[in-house]
Structures are given as C-alpha cells and as structure tokens.
Design a protein around this motif. Structure first.
Motif, PDB file in Angstrom:
ATOM      1  N   ASN A  91     113.581  41.584  54.389  1.00  0.00           N
ATOM      2  CA  ASN A  91     112.879  41.335  55.643  1.00  0.00           C
ATOM      3  C   ASN A  91     111.436  41.062  55.257  1.00  0.00           C
ATOM      4  O   ASN A  91     110.772  41.919  54.670  1.00  0.00           O
ATOM      5  N   TYR A  92     110.948  39.889  55.550  1.00  0.00           N
ATOM      6  CA  TYR A  92     109.676  39.445  55.016  1.00  0.00           C
ATOM      7  C   TYR A  92     108.496  39.980  55.816  1.00  0.00           C
ATOM      8  O   TYR A  92     108.537  40.075  57.040  1.00  0.00           O
ATOM      9  N   ILE A  93     107.430  40.322  55.101  1.00  0.00           N
ATOM     10  CA  ILE A  93     106.216  40.815  55.741  1.00  0.00           C
ATOM     11  C   ILE A  93     105.197  39.679  55.811  1.00  0.00           C
ATOM     12  O   ILE A  93     105.264  38.726  55.031  1.00  0.00           O
ATOM     13  N   PRO A  94     104.243  39.737  56.731  1.00  0.00           N
ATOM     14  CA  PRO A  94     103.268  38.653  56.842  1.00  0.00           C
ATOM     15  C   PRO A  94     102.293  38.654  55.662  1.00  0.00           C
ATOM     16  O   PRO A  94     101.975  39.690  55.093  1.00  0.00           O
ATOM     17  N   TYR A  95     101.860  37.465  55.329  1.00  0.00           N
ATOM     18  CA  TYR A  95     100.853  37.293  54.271  1.00  0.00           C
ATOM     19  C   TYR A  95      99.956  36.130  54.653  1.00  0.00           C
ATOM     20  O   TYR A  95     100.423  35.083  55.105  1.00  0.00           O
ATOM     21  N   GLU A  96      98.678  36.334  54.443  1.00  0.00           N
ATOM     22  CA  GLU A  96      97.713  35.277  54.752  1.00  0.00           C
ATOM     23  C   GLU A  96      96.659  35.215  53.659  1.00  0.00           C
ATOM     24  O   GLU A  96      96.119  36.235  53.235  1.00  0.00           O
ATOM     25  N   ALA A  97      96.375  34.019  53.200  1.00  0.00           N
ATOM     26  CA  ALA A  97      95.266  33.779  52.273  1.00  0.00           C
ATOM     27  C   ALA A  97      94.215  32.966  53.017  1.00  0.00           C
ATOM     28  O   ALA A  97      94.535  31.978  53.683  1.00  0.00           O
ATOM     29  N   PHE A  98      92.946  33.407  52.906  1.00  0.00           N
ATOM     30  CA  PHE A  98      91.902  32.729  53.665  1.00  0.00           C
ATOM     31  C   PHE A  98      90.572  32.784  52.917  1.00  0.00           C
ATOM     32  O   PHE A  98      90.379  33.564  51.990  1.00  0.00           O
ATOM     33  N   LYS A  99      89.673  31.938  53.349  1.00  0.00           N
ATOM     34  CA  LYS A  99      88.295  31.956  52.880  1.00  0.00           C
ATOM     35  C   LYS A  99      87.410  32.435  54.029  1.00  0.00           C
ATOM     36  O   LYS A  99      87.753  32.241  55.198  1.00  0.00           O
ATOM     37  N   ALA A 100      86.280  33.060  53.690  1.00  0.00           N
ATOM     38  CA  ALA A 100      85.411  33.628  54.720  1.00  0.00           C
ATOM     39  C   ALA A 100      84.047  32.944  54.726  1.00  0.00           C
ATOM     40  O   ALA A 100      83.631  32.322  53.748  1.00  0.00           O
ATOM     41  N   LYS A 101      83.372  33.080  55.872  1.00  0.00           N
ATOM     42  CA  LYS A 101      81.987  32.615  56.054  1.00  0.00           C
ATOM     43  C   LYS A 101      81.826  31.109  55.766  1.00  0.00           C
ATOM     44  O   LYS A 101      81.090  30.727  54.846  1.00  0.00           O
ATOM     45  N   PRO A 102      82.420  30.233  56.558  1.00  0.00           N
ATOM     46  CA  PRO A 102      83.261  30.480  57.731  1.00  0.00           C
ATOM     47  C   PRO A 102      84.727  30.699  57.354  1.00  0.00           C
ATOM     48  O   PRO A 102      85.145  30.351  56.257  1.00  0.00           O
ATOM     49  N   TYR A 103      85.464  31.258  58.292  1.00  0.00           N
ATOM     50  CA  TYR A 103      86.888  31.499  58.078  1.00  0.00           C
ATOM     51  C   TYR A 103      87.621  30.178  57.902  1.00  0.00           C
ATOM     52  O   TYR A 103      87.438  29.227  58.654  1.00  0.00           O
ATOM     53  N   GLU A 104      88.489  30.135  56.878  1.00  0.00           N
ATOM     54  CA  GLU A 104      89.332  28.956  56.642  1.00  0.00           C
ATOM     55  C   GLU A 104      90.681  29.441  56.139  1.00  0.00           C
ATOM     56  O   GLU A 104      90.771  30.095  55.096  1.00  0.00           O
TER      57      GLU A 104
END
Length: 259
Positions: A234-247
C-alpha cells in the motif's frame, strides 16, 4: 575513538583484484564487528592505496585482526593477492577534537532500494561484493542534490543495467546503529539487459520470490522485511520539491492495492 591509517604500494595492473579482495573479504568482517571505514583511496598512478579505519578501541582493532588471521577464507584469499603488494605501512591516529563530533555536525545517510518485478512477477535481486552472504534488492545512497526518485533510477541502472517504471514507496527503514535510513520503492522492468556491475555486484537476476521461499535468497532479516512489505504494497505519498519559491519536482500519490 582512534584511527588506523594504512598505505599499500601495489602493482597498478592488479588494482581490480585488490579491490575485489577488500570488498569481499576484509570489509565485511570489519563492518560486522563495529569498525567504520572512513575512506579508501587510490592515487592517480594507481600504485598506492590509502585506507583509514575508525575503531572504538585498540582492543576492537586487535579482535578484528585476530578474526581475519584465523579465517580460512581470508588466508586463502590473502595467498592469492600477497604478490600484488610491494610495501605496506601502518600508523595510528587520535582526533584533535575535544569530542568526536566537534568538527562537524552528525550526518544521517539516506539510501533507496527497489522491489522491481518483471512481466512474470519475478523480483530483481543482486549480490553485492561487500555483502556476499545474501541477495538483496538493488539500491544505494542518495547523492547530494538528487531526489529519491532520481536516486533509485540511477542505482538500479548502475547495479543491474536496467531501466524501471516506479509505482510508489512501500516502506521506510532506519538503521539506528549505522545512521542509515532506507526508502523502498516498488516498480517494474522497463528496458535494458540485466548484468552485474564491475566492482559492485557479482550476481544479478530475476527470481520468483514468495514469503515461503524468500530465506533461500535473502538471508539478512532486515532486507527480507523490506521485500515482504513490498509484496503486499500500500503506497504512501511522496513529494519532491524546491523552496523559495515552491516548485513541485515530482509526486507519488497514496494508492491502496490491498486491504
């Protein structure tokens, strides 16, 4: 803590054989018994190797060396490579820091691993040179600046020669002894020819694994747990992002395959 620094003069054309001896025979005994490899380097002319180990005490150092000297596999392997070395020098060092972490912040390492299946439902397994007692899922350390997704694609390709499609993350596993946290992805074969990686993996293949036969392949319990968890994922959420600004770089949504 104290440190052992050892330099070896070697025959340049024997570097690969010496590396294989180190990874399959010397390194596993040290790690299993609590020593820490600070680093191992070869110079540009490939005729000198420098190794630095960290030990908790002289007693630990002596105990590990006694284990090696009394090991038949070590002695047999040593006879095969003893002519590859021309000179060896050893000395011991202590840190000038008032306590072990005074010069740097403690670092936790992040790694990734992949439960990768083919069209027949078989699972991709590798045998690493420095963990030759077990098969395991391919993976490795996340490099600076990489997303987890980029790291698992790179590690699977480097170790096995194949490209994969990813479905999501099935588990997170923390080794509090070594400070390594591993994130496990599940995915499927996309393309490429399965092959071992020189100096890293000695075997790579797809195998039909079940909860009943998994111990025949994966002998270390911590690696088995990751694989059996991924079987009923059962898969869990994952997010990769950049900050300042959010991307947003990439995201895996929650997905339930089993209830």
């Amino acid at each position: 803590m104290f440190f052992q620094r050892k330099t070896y003069k070697i025959k340049p054309d024997k570097l690969n054989e010496i590396n294989n001896f180190f990874h399959t025979t010397v390194y596993p005994v040290h790690i299993k018994n609590g020593a820490k490899l600070i680093g191992r380097w070869v110079n540009e002319t490939k005729d000198e190797i420098l190794v630095i180990w960290e030990y908790t005490s002289m007693e630990q150092y002596e105990r590990i060396n006694d284990l090696l000297k009394n090991s038949n596999p070590y002695n047999i392997a040593m006879k095969n490579v003893e002519g590859f070395y021309t000179e060896a020098n050893e000395n011991f060092m202590s840190s000038t820091a008032p306590y072990p972490s005074a010069y740097h912040q403690h670092k936790h390492l992040l790694s990734v691993s992949g439960y990768i299946t083919n069209k027949d439902g078989e699972v991709l397994l590798v045998r690493n040179l420095h963990r030759s007692d077990t098969m395991e899922m391919p993976g490795g350390q996340v490099e600076e600046g990489e997303t987890l997704e980029e790291a698992i694609h790179r590690e699977v390709f480097e170790e096995t020669g194949i490209n994969v499609n990813l479905h999501g993350i099935t588990g997170i596993y923390q080794n509090v002894t070594s400070g390594v946290t591993c994130v496990v992805f599940r995915g499927e074969y996309q393309s490429g020819e399965v092959r071992p990686a020189e100096g890293e993996t000695s075997e790579v293949f797809f195998a039909k694994i079940t909860k009943e036969n998994i111990e025949q392949f994966i002998t270390r319990e911590q690696f088995r747990n990751r694989a059996t968890d991924a079987m009923d994922a059962n898969y869990i959420p994952y997010e990769a992002f950049k900050a300042k600004p959010y991307e947003l770089v990439s995201r895996f949504e929650v997905k339930k395959e089993y209830s």
